[in-house]
Write an enzyme that holds these catalytic residues in place. Sequence first.
Site, PDB file in Angstrom:
ATOM      1  N   LYS A 248     -22.434  82.004 -48.231  1.00 58.24           N
ATOM      2  CA  LYS A 248     -21.569  83.104 -47.381  1.00 58.24           C
ATOM      3  C   LYS A 248     -20.162  83.695 -47.839  1.00 58.24           C
ATOM      4  O   LYS A 248     -19.690  84.679 -47.541  1.00 58.24           O
ATOM      5  CB  LYS A 248     -21.495  82.931 -45.994  1.00 58.24           C
TER       6      LYS A 248
ATOM      7  N   SER B 112     -31.078  73.886 -44.688  1.00 54.32           N
ATOM      8  CA  SER B 112     -31.877  74.918 -45.106  1.00 54.32           C
ATOM      9  C   SER B 112     -32.205  74.974 -46.496  1.00 54.32           C
ATOM     10  O   SER B 112     -33.178  75.656 -46.999  1.00 54.32           O
ATOM     11  CB  SER B 112     -31.224  76.501 -44.867  1.00 54.32           C
TER      12      SER B 112
HETATM   13  N1  PMP Z   1     -28.883  78.736 -45.083  1.00 55.42           N
HETATM   14  C1  PMP Z   1     -27.456  78.540 -44.198  1.00 55.42           C
HETATM   15  C2  PMP Z   1     -26.882  77.047 -44.448  1.00 55.42           C
HETATM   16  C3  PMP Z   1     -26.609  79.605 -43.971  1.00 55.42           C
HETATM   17  O1  PMP Z   1     -25.449  79.263 -43.353  1.00 55.42           O
HETATM   18  C4  PMP Z   1     -27.203  80.948 -43.833  1.00 55.42           C
HETATM   19  C5  PMP Z   1     -26.375  82.201 -43.345  1.00 55.42           C
HETATM   20  N2  PMP Z   1     -26.527  82.356 -42.058  1.00 55.42           N
HETATM   21  C6  PMP Z   1     -28.310  81.223 -44.801  1.00 55.42           C
HETATM   22  C7  PMP Z   1     -29.122  80.126 -45.071  1.00 55.42           C
HETATM   23  C8  PMP Z   1     -29.149  82.509 -44.772  1.00 55.42           C
HETATM   24  O2  PMP Z   1     -28.430  83.447 -45.571  1.00 55.42           O
HETATM   25  P1  PMP Z   1     -28.444  85.107 -45.100  1.00 55.42           P
HETATM   26  O3  PMP Z   1     -27.443  85.333 -43.959  1.00 55.42           O
HETATM   27  O4  PMP Z   1     -28.018  85.567 -46.242  1.00 55.42           O
HETATM   28  O5  PMP Z   1     -29.896  85.260 -44.511  1.00 55.42           O
END
Ligand code: PMP
Length: 343
Positions: free
Chosen positions: A54, A280
């Site tokens: 981010k 994630s």
């Molecule tokens: N994984 C994590 C740990 C995140 O914090 C985020 C962002 N919310 C994402 C994946 C997904 O990224 P994006 O917001 O670009 O879809």
Amino acid sequence: MPETYKNNVSAQIGNLWKLIGNTPFIAVSYRFKGGPEQQVLVKCEQYNMTGSIKDRMALYILQKASEQGKIRPGDMIVEATSGNTGIAFAAIGKAIGNRVRIIMPDWMSLERKAIIKSYGAEVKLVSKEEGGFLGSIAMAEAMSHYDGVFLPRQFANRYNVEAHEKTTGREIGHSLLLEEIKPAAFVAGVGTGGTVMGVGNFLRSLFPEMKVHPLEPAESPTLSAKYKAGSHRIQGISDEFIPDILDLNNLDQVLQVNDGEAILMAQKITKELGMSVGISSGANLAAAIRLQQQLGTNKAVVTIFPDNNKKYLSTDLFKEEPFREGYLTKDVQLIAHRVLNKV
Ligand code: PMP
């Protein structure tokens, strides 16, 4: 550092880009059911300034806002976020001379709240009864009428997608060209959708035939169901609604992963590769391996590790997770990772 340095916001933004982006691109080799060695390709975003993907979006949005005169030093940045975005804005806001207020659901991990506060940002917690994530966004919007307030609006801001087209996607694309690898697919869990849209757009401009797959938790299939469904433990993805910047018509099939499988895979990455990642990242790798098993093992699949494991000390990532039928983690042996190149 002389005090005047901070007043030169564009110099400070240029300085921060030296700490954000240009992350390692690696090949993770593995065996599936004891078969031959195979590999998937991973962009390691845990190496950014605050430890997540981010940072790119936050710095890019603030750069654009500052170039366009929409934010001035001393203004307050107000954003609703599930965590990593809050950490990124809190750190970058401080570095360029802005105050930051982060509005977030109260069930996010303890570490995230504490880290945001440690940068001197204000944290407003919103309970399920007060509207949870959607309530957080409404509270941020209500502040947009005040002078001296800047709202990044990560779920609707086109610069979120552009940040990943111009940085993450471009870096991955150049690494693939240098390695002479033609990717068959890119997979990424969707929070705002900035990553999957931006990286997908740029990679498809180089490799028009490749597939771009958004990923969601099987327990909370908001993208497939088109409305908020269930709850899940993969913090950072699937935030209760379909974001404005996510264009499902321009993407390929939505993939799913169970949150338990994501946790087991993230634990495996740390234990077997010696690489610290968040939940994630486990979800993304599990989905990428499953996809490669379907497409054929000679097909190159690319994915992302969005953050590291430090923000999850109090979560199930650091507990014993039960294995369930259908998870692929018992069939996968992670062998090694090899850094391909830093652009
Ligand atoms: N994984 C994590 C740990 C995140 O914090 C985020 C962002 N919310 C994402 C994946 C997904 O990224 P994006 O917001 O670009 O879809």
